[in-house]
Design a protein around this motif. Sequence first.
Motif, PDB file in Angstrom:
ATOM      1  N   SER A   1     -17.393  -0.386   0.981  1.00  0.00           N
ATOM      2  CA  SER A   1     -17.111   0.892   0.327  1.00  0.00           C
ATOM      3  C   SER A   1     -16.851   1.992   1.346  1.00  0.00           C
ATOM      4  N   TYR A   2     -17.632   2.001   2.447  1.00  0.00           N
ATOM      5  CA  TYR A   2     -17.418   2.990   3.510  1.00  0.00           C
ATOM      6  C   TYR A   2     -16.069   2.769   4.192  1.00  0.00           C
ATOM      7  N   LEU A   3     -15.776   1.518   4.514  1.00  0.00           N
ATOM      8  CA  LEU A   3     -14.568   1.197   5.285  1.00  0.00           C
ATOM      9  C   LEU A   3     -13.296   1.461   4.489  1.00  0.00           C
ATOM     10  N   THR A   4     -13.265   0.991   3.234  1.00  0.00           N
ATOM     11  CA  THR A   4     -12.051   1.175   2.429  1.00  0.00           C
ATOM     12  C   THR A   4     -11.788   2.653   2.139  1.00  0.00           C
ATOM     13  N   THR A   5     -12.849   3.393   1.945  1.00  0.00           N
ATOM     14  CA  THR A   5     -12.696   4.835   1.719  1.00  0.00           C
ATOM     15  C   THR A   5     -12.117   5.517   2.941  1.00  0.00           C
ATOM     16  N   ASP A   6     -12.566   5.104   4.128  1.00  0.00           N
ATOM     17  CA  ASP A   6     -12.110   5.744   5.359  1.00  0.00           C
ATOM     18  C   ASP A   6     -10.661   5.402   5.689  1.00  0.00           C
ATOM     19  N   ILE A   7     -10.249   4.146   5.510  1.00  0.00           N
ATOM     20  CA  ILE A   7      -8.903   3.736   5.951  1.00  0.00           C
ATOM     21  C   ILE A   7      -7.817   4.042   4.920  1.00  0.00           C
ATOM     22  N   ALA A   8      -8.187   4.534   3.749  1.00  0.00           N
ATOM     23  CA  ALA A   8      -7.187   4.903   2.748  1.00  0.00           C
ATOM     24  C   ALA A   8      -7.271   6.406   2.445  1.00  0.00           C
ATOM     25  N   ALA A   9      -8.266   6.806   1.675  1.00  0.00           N
ATOM     26  CA  ALA A   9      -8.430   8.227   1.341  1.00  0.00           C
ATOM     27  C   ALA A   9      -8.731   9.047   2.581  1.00  0.00           C
ATOM     28  N   GLY A  10      -9.475   8.460   3.525  1.00  0.00           N
ATOM     29  CA  GLY A  10      -9.790   9.160   4.774  1.00  0.00           C
ATOM     30  C   GLY A  10      -8.532   9.492   5.568  1.00  0.00           C
ATOM     31  N   GLU A  11      -7.590   8.558   5.574  1.00  0.00           N
ATOM     32  CA  GLU A  11      -6.326   8.807   6.292  1.00  0.00           C
ATOM     33  C   GLU A  11      -5.487   9.868   5.582  1.00  0.00           C
ATOM     34  N   LYS A  12      -5.581   9.902   4.254  1.00  0.00           N
ATOM     35  CA  LYS A  12      -4.889  10.973   3.524  1.00  0.00           C
ATOM     36  C   LYS A  12      -5.424  12.328   3.957  1.00  0.00           C
ATOM     37  N   GLU A  13      -6.749  12.417   4.069  1.00  0.00           N
ATOM     38  CA  GLU A  13      -7.393  13.667   4.444  1.00  0.00           C
ATOM     39  C   GLU A  13      -7.011  14.083   5.865  1.00  0.00           C
ATOM     40  N   LYS A  14      -6.823  13.088   6.736  1.00  0.00           N
ATOM     41  CA  LYS A  14      -6.444  13.359   8.128  1.00  0.00           C
ATOM     42  C   LYS A  14      -4.932  13.507   8.306  1.00  0.00           C
ATOM     43  N   ASN A  15      -4.189  13.325   7.206  1.00  0.00           N
ATOM     44  CA  ASN A  15      -2.720  13.404   7.224  1.00  0.00           C
ATOM     45  C   ASN A  15      -2.081  12.351   8.144  1.00  0.00           C
ATOM     46  N   THR A  16      -2.675  11.170   8.197  1.00  0.00           N
ATOM     47  CA  THR A  16      -2.125  10.082   9.017  1.00  0.00           C
ATOM     48  C   THR A  16      -1.548   8.946   8.185  1.00  0.00           C
ATOM     49  N   LEU A  17      -1.838   8.929   6.880  1.00  0.00           N
ATOM     50  CA  LEU A  17      -1.356   7.844   6.034  1.00  0.00           C
ATOM     51  C   LEU A  17       0.144   7.950   5.765  1.00  0.00           C
ATOM     52  N   GLU A  18       0.608   9.154   5.446  1.00  0.00           N
ATOM     53  CA  GLU A  18       2.033   9.322   5.112  1.00  0.00           C
ATOM     54  C   GLU A  18       2.944   8.962   6.283  1.00  0.00           C
ATOM     55  N   PRO A  19       2.660   9.425   7.521  1.00  0.00           N
ATOM     56  CA  PRO A  19       3.499   9.005   8.656  1.00  0.00           C
ATOM     57  C   PRO A  19       3.489   7.491   8.864  1.00  0.00           C
ATOM     58  N   LEU A  20       2.329   6.839   8.606  1.00  0.00           N
ATOM     59  CA  LEU A  20       2.221   5.389   8.771  1.00  0.00           C
ATOM     60  C   LEU A  20       3.107   4.673   7.757  1.00  0.00           C
ATOM     61  N   LEU A  21       3.135   5.175   6.533  1.00  0.00           N
ATOM     62  CA  LEU A  21       3.943   4.543   5.488  1.00  0.00           C
ATOM     63  C   LEU A  21       5.435   4.793   5.681  1.00  0.00           C
ATOM     64  N   CYS A  22       5.760   5.815   6.467  1.00  0.00           N
ATOM     65  CA  CYS A  22       7.168   6.146   6.706  1.00  0.00           C
ATOM     66  C   CYS A  22       7.783   5.329   7.850  1.00  0.00           C
TER      67      CYS A  22
END
Length: 382
Positions: free
Chosen positions: A189-210
């Motif tokens: 629960s800690y890990l999945t929250t950090d690598i998905a929603a956590g990356e959204k909060e850090k603004n790193t998920l969108e660049p990764l998906l692009c």
Amino acid sequence: MNTILKVFKNEFKMYTRDKKLLVNTLLLPILIYPLIIAIVALGAFISMKSDVQGIKVSFQGKNLEVMEAMKKTKGIKIIDDRVYSDSDILDRTVDAIIVLSEDKDKVIQIKYDSTKKSFLFDKITDSIQKLKVDYITSVLKGKGLKYDNINPISFKTLNEKGKTMDSFTMVISLVLPMLFLLFPMISTSYLTTDIAAGEKEKNTLEPLLCTKTSRYKILLGKLLFTSIISVIISIISILVLGLAAIAAISAFNVSISSMSISFSGIGFMISLIIIMLTVIFLSALQLTLSFFAKNYKESQMLVSPLLIIIMVPIFMSMFLPDKSIFYHLPIFNVVLILKQLTAGIINFANVSIVIGWLVIYIIISVLLCIKAINSEKFIFRV
């Protein structure tokens, strides 16, 4: 495959750099579980100390035979300075009151405070039972008979390996399956929250998906990371818990070799496989919810109800009968098969059924997660 491994390595680097995540998923379990064992051991020590001091027993009425038997019983202190009442039990002035009568046909009553009951209270009933057997034996002897004539059948219970199932083994077989699932659930629960929603909060998920990297490969890399780390954390937690338990048992001079633990090496390996498959299944479900969440806090709010739902069958399965229908139900089947494995029972038919269903659960949950990560509306809620 190289892309998936790159995502895995990147997530692992981020994990080792995140002190908060390391503390929550790794250091806290290593520190907390021995602390729990220490607290339990301390409680056992206090209970044993009170048992050594003995329990204070008073009599109401008279029965010389019973009173004499109690006086000879080690660990029981007879208090006869006055007549004690029920209120004295609640005030802890006396531990138990035995209501007696000279009439042997009248029921002997034993009053005590149930919140303070220790193993020494069993000595009262054992002493009365012995007195009862002695009385019957003397009556039969006068008629030329033996006690064995009216008690001809004796038995003892053994497990499938011919060993006596002690209370320790039965408790372990109930508790271990629960711990085997709770450890990976918490860490996942800690890990999945950090690598998905956590990356959204850090603004790193969108660049990764692009990037040119396929989204499903990104997902598989993240899933591989959460699964492997969760299983490693679970194994470490269980080992630390086991070592702490052994240390606590040794402190009370209890022989570990005398305990009939039937967990075999093959059973342990099968358990690890089942735990890993379960972790992949749970990780995919939690990742889907975490991708939907806007931030870390919302992800925790979404994942928490899922964990509660999963915990219901975990606790229920500890006491459910071993029926074939439960081997086809999610989580129920995992707990039931782990109960068998920890008891040293390896039923390959049941193992195959559970692993087969877990593979189906994984396929469904991963496909659901892939569909989620490919949907802009789902991830970014636009």
